[in-house]
Design a protein around this motif. Structure first.
Motif, PDB file in Angstrom:
ATOM      1  N   PHE A 173       9.496 -17.278   4.441  1.00  9.76           N
ATOM      2  CA  PHE A 173       9.977 -16.459   3.321  1.00  9.76           C
ATOM      3  C   PHE A 173      11.350 -16.954   2.851  1.00  9.76           C
ATOM      4  O   PHE A 173      11.588 -17.100   1.657  1.00  9.76           O
ATOM      5  N   GLY A 174      12.227 -17.159   3.803  1.00  7.14           N
ATOM      6  CA  GLY A 174      13.580 -17.616   3.458  1.00  7.14           C
ATOM      7  C   GLY A 174      13.583 -18.987   2.809  1.00  7.14           C
ATOM      8  O   GLY A 174      14.317 -19.228   1.840  1.00  7.14           O
ATOM      9  N   LEU A 175      12.774 -19.895   3.345  1.00 10.20           N
ATOM     10  CA  LEU A 175      12.701 -21.240   2.760  1.00 10.20           C
ATOM     11  C   LEU A 175      12.158 -21.205   1.337  1.00 10.20           C
ATOM     12  O   LEU A 175      12.652 -21.910   0.451  1.00 10.20           O
ATOM     13  N   ALA A 176      11.165 -20.381   1.108  1.00 10.27           N
ATOM     14  CA  ALA A 176      10.585 -20.273  -0.232  1.00 10.27           C
ATOM     15  C   ALA A 176      11.599 -19.690  -1.217  1.00 10.27           C
ATOM     16  O   ALA A 176      11.727 -20.168  -2.348  1.00 10.27           O
ATOM     17  N   ALA A 177      12.330 -18.666  -0.792  1.00 11.27           N
ATOM     18  CA  ALA A 177      13.329 -18.059  -1.674  1.00 11.27           C
ATOM     19  C   ALA A 177      14.440 -19.052  -1.994  1.00 11.27           C
ATOM     20  O   ALA A 177      14.883 -19.168  -3.141  1.00 11.27           O
ATOM     21  N   PHE A 178      14.898 -19.783  -0.980  1.00  8.45           N
ATOM     22  CA  PHE A 178      15.940 -20.791  -1.207  1.00  8.45           C
ATOM     23  C   PHE A 178      15.451 -21.896  -2.138  1.00  8.45           C
ATOM     24  O   PHE A 178      16.177 -22.322  -3.045  1.00  8.45           O
ATOM     25  N   ALA A 179      14.227 -22.342  -1.935  1.00 11.93           N
ATOM     26  CA  ALA A 179      13.674 -23.393  -2.800  1.00 11.93           C
ATOM     27  C   ALA A 179      13.529 -22.903  -4.229  1.00 11.93           C
ATOM     28  O   ALA A 179      13.785 -23.655  -5.182  1.00 11.93           O
TER      29      ALA A 179
END
Length: 186
Positions: free
Chosen positions: A170-176
Motif C-alpha cells: 500500500f505504501g509503495l503504491a501511494a508513494f509511486a
C-alpha cells in the motif's frame, strides 16, 4: 609616404545645386541574411513546440479514476493467476495512476495527493479481486457470484491473508502515485 586619395564627391560641375530639405534619418536596419536552408515547396514545416500544460484538475481526476479502475482489475487478475501479491505490480499500479493524473491534469498540487489516495484504493480493490479469483477456483463457483453476492467472505479472506508485506505494498503504491504525478506534470 603616400597619401590616400580623398573619397569621391558628388558632382560639383559648374553651378551650385539648389538646397534640398533635410530628410529625417532612419536608424540602420540590416537586411536579414538569406538562409541556405530555406524550405522547398512541399517540404514539411518544422515541428511546433509543445503547448504548456494547463491545470485541468477535472480531466486529471477523471483520467486517474479510470486508470485506477483498470489497473485494479489487472492487479487482481495477476494476484489471482499467481496466487501471490507482487510488490512491483503494486508499484506499477501507483505509478500508472500518478502518471495519468499528472499527464492530463497538469501541475495542480492536489493531484499527487489524490493519486496517492486512489492508488491505495486501487491496490485494495485489486487484492480483493485477487482473493475472489482464488476463492472462486477453490469453491468451484463463479467470480461474479463470489465477488458481488458474497463480498463479506472475500473481505474476511483478505483480512486473514493480510500481513505486514500487504501494507508495505500500500505504501509503495501511494508513494509511486505521488511521485509519478509530480514527475508527469513537470
Amino acid at each position: 609616404m603616400s597619401q590616400s586619395a580623398p573619397p569621391p564627391q558628388p558632382e560639383q560641375v559648374g553651378a551650385a545645386q539648389p538646397a534640398q530639405p533635410a530628410q529625417p534619418t532612419q536608424p540602420f536596419q540590416p537586411t536579414p541574411p538569406v538562409s541556405p536552408y530555406i524550405a522547398q515547396p512541399g517540404a514539411m514545416p518544422p515541428p511546433m513546440p509543445a503547448a504548456p500544460r494547463k491545470n485541468n484538475v477535472a480531466v486529471g481526476l477523471i483520467t486517474a479514476v479510470v486508470a485506477a479502475a483498470v489497473v485494479a482489475a489487472l492487479y487482481g487478475v495477476v494476484i489471482g493467476a499467481t496466487k501471490h501479491e507482487i510488490g512491483y505490480a503494486a508499484v506499477g499500479v501507483g505509478f500508472v495512476i500518478g502518471l495519468a493524473a499528472g499527464r492530463f491534469g497538469g501541475q495542480n498540487p492536489a493531484l499527487p495527493v489524490v493519486s496517492a489516495v486512489l492508488a491505495l484504493g486501487s491496490v485494495y480493490l485489486g487484492q480483493l479481486i485477487g482473493e475472489a479469483v482464488i476463492g472462486a477456483d477453490l469453491l468451484n463457483v463463479g467470480f461474479n457470484e463470489l465477488f458481488f453476492q458474497h463480498f463479506d467472505i472475500v473481505q474476511e479472506a483478505w483480512k486473514q491473508d493480510a500481513d505486514p508485506l500487504t501494507f508495505l505494498f500500500f505504501g509503495l503504491a501511494a508513494f509511486a502515485a505521488f511521485s509519478g504525478a509530480k514527475k508527469a506534470a513537470a
